[in-house]
Design a protein around this motif. Structure first.
Motif, PDB file in Angstrom:
ATOM      1  N   GLU A   5       0.854  -1.176   0.000  1.00 54.95           N
ATOM      2  CA  GLU A   5       0.000   0.000   0.000  1.00 54.95           C
ATOM      3  C   GLU A   5       0.894   1.231   0.000  1.00 54.95           C
ATOM      4  O   GLU A   5       1.838   1.302   0.780  1.00 54.95           O
ATOM      5  N   ILE A   6       0.598   2.154  -0.915  1.00 60.79           N
ATOM      6  CA  ILE A   6       1.417   3.358  -1.026  1.00 60.79           C
ATOM      7  C   ILE A   6       0.523   4.584  -1.153  1.00 60.79           C
ATOM      8  O   ILE A   6      -0.634   4.482  -1.566  1.00 60.79           O
ATOM      9  N   LYS A   7       1.097   5.734  -0.812  1.00 56.20           N
ATOM     10  CA  LYS A   7       0.397   7.004  -1.017  1.00 56.20           C
ATOM     11  C   LYS A   7       0.846   7.539  -2.368  1.00 56.20           C
ATOM     12  O   LYS A   7       1.984   7.985  -2.508  1.00 56.20           O
ATOM     13  N   LYS A   8      -0.020   7.428  -3.343  1.00 63.04           N
ATOM     14  CA  LYS A   8       0.321   7.849  -4.702  1.00 63.04           C
ATOM     15  C   LYS A   8      -0.964   7.920  -5.513  1.00 63.04           C
ATOM     16  O   LYS A   8      -1.911   7.180  -5.258  1.00 63.04           O
ATOM     17  N   ASP A   9      -0.964   8.776  -6.500  1.00 61.43           N
ATOM     18  CA  ASP A   9      -2.073   8.836  -7.446  1.00 61.43           C
ATOM     19  C   ASP A   9      -2.017   7.571  -8.302  1.00 61.43           C
ATOM     20  O   ASP A   9      -1.030   7.327  -9.008  1.00 61.43           O
ATOM     21  N   MET A 105      -4.796  -0.665  -7.657  1.00 65.70           N
ATOM     22  CA  MET A 105      -6.178  -0.297  -7.390  1.00 65.70           C
ATOM     23  C   MET A 105      -6.230   0.683  -6.228  1.00 65.70           C
ATOM     24  O   MET A 105      -5.283   0.771  -5.452  1.00 65.70           O
ATOM     25  N   PRO A 106      -7.357   1.386  -6.107  1.00 70.42           N
ATOM     26  CA  PRO A 106      -7.574   2.154  -4.886  1.00 70.42           C
ATOM     27  C   PRO A 106      -8.047   1.174  -3.803  1.00 70.42           C
ATOM     28  O   PRO A 106      -8.069  -0.036  -4.040  1.00 70.42           O
ATOM     29  N   GLN A 107      -8.447   1.673  -2.670  1.00 72.15           N
ATOM     30  CA  GLN A 107      -9.019   0.806  -1.636  1.00 72.15           C
ATOM     31  C   GLN A 107     -10.434   0.450  -2.091  1.00 72.15           C
ATOM     32  O   GLN A 107     -11.420   1.049  -1.677  1.00 72.15           O
ATOM     33  N   ILE A 108     -10.517  -0.554  -2.967  1.00 73.73           N
ATOM     34  CA  ILE A 108     -11.777  -0.889  -3.626  1.00 73.73           C
ATOM     35  C   ILE A 108     -12.879  -1.226  -2.624  1.00 73.73           C
ATOM     36  O   ILE A 108     -12.637  -1.873  -1.615  1.00 73.73           O
ATOM     37  N   ILE A 135       0.589  -6.601  -6.434  1.00 74.18           N
ATOM     38  CA  ILE A 135      -0.569  -5.718  -6.239  1.00 74.18           C
ATOM     39  C   ILE A 135      -0.123  -4.475  -5.461  1.00 74.18           C
ATOM     40  O   ILE A 135       0.509  -4.582  -4.416  1.00 74.18           O
ATOM     41  N   VAL A 136      -0.504  -3.321  -6.005  1.00 72.83           N
ATOM     42  CA  VAL A 136      -0.250  -2.049  -5.352  1.00 72.83           C
ATOM     43  C   VAL A 136      -1.590  -1.380  -5.095  1.00 72.83           C
ATOM     44  O   VAL A 136      -2.415  -1.250  -6.012  1.00 72.83           O
ATOM     45  N   VAL A 137      -1.823  -0.993  -3.854  1.00 78.37           N
ATOM     46  CA  VAL A 137      -3.019  -0.245  -3.504  1.00 78.37           C
ATOM     47  C   VAL A 137      -2.600   1.196  -3.257  1.00 78.37           C
ATOM     48  O   VAL A 137      -1.714   1.456  -2.447  1.00 78.37           O
ATOM     49  N   CYS A 138      -3.216   2.099  -3.997  1.00 78.37           N
ATOM     50  CA  CYS A 138      -2.855   3.510  -3.918  1.00 78.37           C
ATOM     51  C   CYS A 138      -3.907   4.296  -3.158  1.00 78.37           C
ATOM     52  O   CYS A 138      -5.104   4.144  -3.390  1.00 78.37           O
ATOM     53  N   THR A 139      -3.398   5.129  -2.246  1.00 78.63           N
ATOM     54  CA  THR A 139      -4.268   6.062  -1.538  1.00 78.63           C
ATOM     55  C   THR A 139      -3.651   7.455  -1.669  1.00 78.63           C
ATOM     56  O   THR A 139      -2.445   7.591  -1.852  1.00 78.63           O
TER      57      THR A 139
END
Length: 140
Positions: A5-9, A105-108, A135-139
């Protein structure tokens, strides 16, 4: 599987990432991050499909590098953990068939759809545990 999980667009990730988000079977995509997906990936074709017949809940529909996970019937409805699990299994199967190894994906299911991220995170990890999909989840 590698999960982070990362903070990114989400939309600034490299082009080799396939991007996933949730939609309803009526394919309205009129709120939340779905609006941005519709614009960026020209997802009018999904609406054309939905006008001919409803999209199947629990399935994913890929358009280019966008995975559209159908998790509810109408845009104002809410998904369940079961429908999100089914849709993620559909994504997994598509990734395996197409040899896709990078998914973001975002936090689907957790923004407007109100599911709990901790539960959805565990579902994602369980579904993809036996794959080589990163898998990368972006917030933001």
């Amino acid at each position: 599987m590698d999960f982070k999980e990362i903070k990114k667009d989400l939309f600034t990730l490299p082009e080799d990432y396939y991007l996933a988000h949730c939609i309803s079977s009526d394919a309205k995509m009129s709120a939340g991050i779905a609006v941005e997906f519709r614009k960026r990936f020209k997802l009018k074709s999904l609406q054309d499909i939905a006008n001919q017949k409803p999209l199947e809940i629990g399935k994913c529909y890929r358009v280019g590098r966008a995975f559209n996970l159908v998790t509810k019937s109408k845009y104002w409805h809410k998904p369940t953990y079961e429908t999100i699990t089914q849709a993620l299994i559909s994504v997994k199967n598509n990734c395996l068939e197409e040899e896709i190894t990078k998914l973001a994906m975002p936090q689907i299911g957790c923004g407007l759809d109100k599911l709990q991220w901790g539960k959805v995170r565990e579902i994602i990890k369980e579904v993809f545990s036996d794959t080589q999909v990163d898998i990368v989840v972006c917030t933001l």
